[in-house]
Design an enzyme around this catalytic site. Structure first.
Site, short mmCIF file in Angstrom:
data_model
loop_
_atom_site.label_atom_id
_atom_site.label_comp_id
_atom_site.label_asym_id
_atom_site.label_seq_id
_atom_site.Cartn_x
_atom_site.Cartn_y
_atom_site.Cartn_z
N ASP A 7 35.41 32.82 36.22
CA ASP A 7 34.33 33.69 35.23
C ASP A 7 35.29 34.33 34.25
O ASP A 7 36.41 34.34 34.64
CB ASP A 7 33.79 34.73 35.98
CG ASP A 7 32.82 35.61 35.26
OD1 ASP A 7 32.19 35.01 34.45
OD2 ASP A 7 32.70 36.79 35.69
N ASP A 9 34.25 37.65 32.16
CA ASP A 9 33.98 38.91 32.14
C ASP A 9 34.08 39.60 33.58
O ASP A 9 33.66 39.11 34.58
CB ASP A 9 32.43 39.28 31.74
CG ASP A 9 32.14 38.89 30.31
OD1 ASP A 9 32.94 39.10 29.58
OD2 ASP A 9 31.05 38.40 30.33
#
Length: 177
Positions: A7, A9
């Site tokens: 991922d 963020d």
């Protein structure tokens, strides 16, 4: 070759720092990461943050986030042993699409657009590992989920929690003899 989905963020990009900086700037406050890791202070922070969080939709927010310590080097080393994919729910914030691509090109140019996936739900990703900061992305994931520690997930249990990119390297990279 095994695959790792990572991922962006609050895993590669320190989004929490960006949110804190922007919130403090707009409200004249001085909330810290430690504050929002404390349940009582976190409640106070989120009560003030939620009404102004539209800045997440403004141009420039995602482009200027700092990269987490050791992420660049560790992901590069992981790439020698795994097929790496960057996955992001960028479609939630349409302005972030081009900004995240630019950010990746700056900090992770060795990944490339063919290994970048912008999606809504991440459970559709087929990988051996998913490193993410949100339980909603790990709960239906069919491989091994690693929960990257963040103030908003301190209460989540049931996943292997990782606290740094050095720890991820120690966990996923072969040990040298």
């Amino acid at each position: 070759m095994k695959r790792i989905a990572i991922d962006m963020d609050d895993v590669l990009a320190d989004t929490t720092s960006g949110i804190l900086t922007e919130t403090n700037l707009r409200l004249g406050t001085n909330f810290t990461r430690e504050d929002i890791s404390n349940p009582e202070k976190a409640k106070e922070f989120y009560e003030q943050y939620f009404p102004i969080r539209d800045f997440l939709h403004e141009k420039g927010f995602f482009r200027n986030l700092p990269v987490f310590d050791d992420a660049i080097e560790t992901v590069k080393k992981l790439q020698d042993h795994y097929e790496i994919f960057i996955v992001s729910a960028a479609t939630e914030f349409p302005n972030s699409l081009s900004e995240k691509l630019e950010w990746l090109e700056e900090f992770f140019p060795y990944i490339g657009w063919k290994h970048t996936v912008f999606c809504g739900h991440k459970y559709m990703i087929k990988a051996d590992y998913l490193i993410d900061d949100h339980e909603k992305n790990l709960v239906k994931f069919e491989g091994t989920g690693l929960l990257y520690d963040a103030p908003h997930n301190y209460h989540i249990e049931g996943y292997q929690r990782v606290y740094s990119w050095k720890e991820i390297g120690s966990l996923l990279l072969p040990t040298e003899v």
